[in-house]
Design a protein around this motif. Structure first.
Motif, short mmCIF file in Angstrom:
data_model
loop_
_atom_site.label_atom_id
_atom_site.label_comp_id
_atom_site.label_asym_id
_atom_site.label_seq_id
_atom_site.Cartn_x
_atom_site.Cartn_y
_atom_site.Cartn_z
N HIS A 1 2.44 7.53 -6.19
CA HIS A 1 1.55 8.65 -6.51
C HIS A 1 1.88 9.89 -5.70
O HIS A 1 1.10 10.85 -5.66
CB HIS A 1 0.09 8.25 -6.28
CG HIS A 1 -0.40 7.22 -7.26
ND1 HIS A 1 -0.14 5.88 -7.12
CD2 HIS A 1 -1.12 7.35 -8.42
CE1 HIS A 1 -0.69 5.21 -8.11
NE2 HIS A 1 -1.29 6.09 -8.94
N LEU B 1 0.83 -1.21 0.00
CA LEU B 1 0.00 0.00 0.00
C LEU B 1 0.87 1.26 0.00
O LEU B 1 0.62 2.20 -0.77
CB LEU B 1 -0.92 -0.02 1.22
CG LEU B 1 -1.79 1.24 1.41
CD1 LEU B 1 -2.74 1.43 0.22
CD2 LEU B 1 -2.58 1.14 2.72
N PHE B 2 1.91 1.25 0.86
CA PHE B 2 2.77 2.43 0.93
C PHE B 2 3.59 2.61 -0.36
O PHE B 2 3.88 3.74 -0.77
CB PHE B 2 3.68 2.37 2.14
CG PHE B 2 2.95 2.60 3.44
CD1 PHE B 2 2.04 3.63 3.56
CD2 PHE B 2 3.18 1.79 4.55
CE1 PHE B 2 1.36 3.85 4.76
CE2 PHE B 2 2.51 2.01 5.74
CZ PHE B 2 1.59 3.03 5.85
N ASN C 1 -4.54 7.67 9.60
CA ASN C 1 -5.39 7.81 8.42
C ASN C 1 -6.13 9.15 8.41
O ASN C 1 -6.47 9.68 7.35
CB ASN C 1 -6.41 6.67 8.36
CG ASN C 1 -5.75 5.32 8.08
OD1 ASN C 1 -4.71 5.26 7.42
ND2 ASN C 1 -6.35 4.24 8.59
N GLN D 1 1.23 4.25 -2.69
CA GLN D 1 1.06 5.65 -2.32
C GLN D 1 2.30 6.48 -2.66
O GLN D 1 2.21 7.65 -3.06
CB GLN D 1 0.72 5.77 -0.84
CG GLN D 1 -0.66 5.23 -0.47
CD GLN D 1 -0.92 5.32 1.02
OE1 GLN D 1 -0.01 5.54 1.82
NE2 GLN D 1 -2.19 5.16 1.40
N GLN E 1 1.97 10.34 -2.41
CA GLN E 1 1.18 10.59 -1.20
C GLN E 1 2.00 10.42 0.08
O GLN E 1 1.68 11.01 1.11
CB GLN E 1 -0.04 9.66 -1.17
CG GLN E 1 -1.00 9.90 -2.33
CD GLN E 1 -2.18 8.95 -2.28
OE1 GLN E 1 -2.27 8.10 -1.42
NE2 GLN E 1 -3.11 9.13 -3.22
N VAL E 2 3.04 9.55 0.04
CA VAL E 2 3.89 9.34 1.22
C VAL E 2 5.33 9.44 0.79
O VAL E 2 5.66 9.32 -0.40
CB VAL E 2 3.63 7.97 1.89
CG1 VAL E 2 2.22 7.87 2.43
CG2 VAL E 2 3.92 6.83 0.91
#
Length: 524
Positions: free
Chosen positions: A257, A250-251, A463, A254, A259-260
């Motif tokens: 993209h 998931l990370f 979150n 992200q 996001q992290v």
């Protein structure tokens, strides 16, 4: 056969009651020493004059006494109760307690181990050896009968006969067939003391065999519970690894993209690899535990069948008992006491060397120079004789043996007392271990619940954007080892109960002893 031989040979040859009738002597249910049966056997085949028989009978009657101290159990100071005794303990020391776990696989493993374990078989062979030693040691209490035969033809030399050569045949024949007997009258009890010592050694060897059975059952049960605890730890590690693997993916997505940051990805990956490194360690422990169980079962190393998971294994009741009952329950204490009995008897055997030994010999048979007349009346021959011999000067040899025997008894006495103290310590340690482990398990379970809530709240805040991933990382880094510890302590609580039954002993050892036969329940 072993138990029958043990029961037969453990019988003490001592005063008894017999009924016997002869022309010279009559008695009915008169208490006689055991050696009187040998005397009756002797006189049946070698009839003696009445005066000789009376003298022999008096000698045998005097042989009822033995030199040396008789054994008395030493007084030992004992506590009235165990300090950490369970209040709700039940009288289960005489039951097959391993069945109270309600795991059929464990039951079958114990049955297989008792039937096939090599240490149990070796201990049984040691008992057979001790039976043979006892048989050999007590044999001189009875007459030893022998037989012999001889046939010869002899020619004398001419030079030996000299001027008489030719007057008589210089060749001669000789034929004889004899049955003989020897008997040492155990007037001072030397042989009986040696027999007493050998009998005690036999009983000690049998108690050692029962001790092997006790340790075997406890080892199989404890190792199986440890294995199920490791299985639960492996399940937790694999479940955690799968969860962390999803987080890493998931990370990574992200991060792709934007996001992290890469730091967050590497933090998640470090968690994943930490758990991944733990799994081989647990799997290695599982394989080693399985191999250890296989050796206990008498198998080649390999996998072990599983039964109920750790969470579904029932908890047996704690056995009740008093410190004084350990003397009768634990095989190692019975073994130590029999070793003391054997050492005590050796003192009497050594002291008896100060006194003379009295022996009887006799022979009955036929002897002739003509084979055709060997079994005719004139060829009959017989003899009987008595002898005695005793020490005058031995330069301290006998005194040294007595001193050695007394020192051996003192060492056996101290070993016996030390074994009793150690048994008290074993029970106290096992009881306090079980109590404190139970308390630790309750606290550990509360700790795991708190960490799970902490982890859930940390994810909610992360979150929601209220905290960084470091908070989640901190929560999960504490949760994983806490769950492993909880599984380990849960298995330790069950193992502590096994240790209590091992420390207390009891009639369950006899139940396990009955299972030392070919196994019909062997799950491979």
């Amino acid at each position: 056969m072993r138990r029958f031989a043990l029961h037969l040979l453990a019988a003490q040859p001592g005063p008894g009651s017999i009924s016997y009738t002869s022309k010279r002597f009559r008695t009915r249910f008169f208490p006689l020493p055991a050696s009187c049966s040998s005397l009756l056997f002797w006189t049946r085949f070698f009839p003696l004059p009445a005066s000789c028989f009376s003298l022999l009978l008096l000698t045998v009657m005097l042989s009822g006494c033995m030199v040396g101290p008789d054994y008395r159990r030493p007084a030992v100071e004992m506590p009235k109760a165990f300090h950490y005794e369970q209040k709700d303990a039940l009288d289960t020391a005489n039951t097959a307690w391993w069945k109270e776990f309600h795991d059929p696989v464990l039951d079958c493993l114990i049955v297989e181990a008792l039937a096939n374990n090599k240490s149990v078989k070796a201990a049984a062979a040691n008992v057979e050896q001790a039976v043979g030693v006892l048989t050999q040691t007590r044999a001189p209490l009875f007459p030893q009968a022998t037989y012999s035969g001889d046939a010869a033809r002899t020619r004398q030399s001419k030079s030996e006969l000299g001027p008489f050569y030719g007057l008589a045949p210089n060749t001669s024949n000789s034929f004889d067939l004899l049955a003989g007997a020897t008997w040492e009258i155990d007037l001072w009890g030397r042989i009986r003391r040696l027999t007493e010592s050998a009998r005690a050694n036999l009983l000690a060897t049998d108690e050692a065999r029962r001790g092997v059975i006790l340790s075997l059952v406890a080892s199989v049960a404890g190792s199986y519970l440890q294995l199920r605890g490791l299985d639960e730890q492996l399940e937790i590690a694999r479940r955690t690894l799968a969860t962390y693997g999803k987080s890493v993916k998931l990370f990574e997505l992200q991060f792709a993209h934007g996001q992290v940051s890469m730091m967050t990805v590497e933090q998640a990956r470090s968690q994943y690899e930490n758990v991944a490194a733990t799994i081989p360690q647990i799997e290695s422990q599982i394989a080693q535990t399985e191999n250890g169980i296989c050796i206990l079962l008498g198998r080649n190393p390999g996998p072990i069948k599983r039964g109920n998971p750790l969470s579904r294994i029932a908890i047996p009741a704690i056995p009740a008992g008093l410190p004084s009952q350990l003397l009768e329950r634990r095989p190692d204490l019975a073994q130590a006491e029999q070793n003391l009995v054997a050492a005590n008897a050796q003192i009497g055997a050594a002291k008896a060397l100060y006194f003379p030994t009295i022996s009887l010999t006799a022979a009955l048979g036929v002897q002739s120079s003509d084979l055709s007349q060997l079994f005719q009346g004139p060829a009959r021959t017989w003899s009987y004789a008595g002898s005695f011999a005793g020490p005058i000067f031995t330069a301290g040899a006998i005194a040294g043996q007595v001193k050695q025997a007394r020192a051996m008894r003192e060492a056996a006495l101290q070993n016996y007392k030390n074994a009793i103290l150690s048994s008290f310590g074993d029970v106290e340690n096992s009881l306090v271990s079980r109590r404190k482990l139970s308390e630790q398990l309750l606290a550990q379970e509360r700790f795991v619940v708190a960490l799970k809530n902490y982890d859930r709240l940390a994810w909610m805040q992360y979150n929601g954007g209220y905290t960084s991933y470091l908070t989640v990382l901190n929560a999960e880094e504490q949760l994983f080892p806490a769950e492993l510890t909880c599984a380990q302590v849960r298995a330790s609580v069950l193992e502590a109960i096994v240790t209590i039954y091992k420390a207390m002993g009891g009639g369950w050892v006899n139940s396990a002893d009955k299972l030392t036969s070919p196994c019909v329940c062997a799950p491979h």
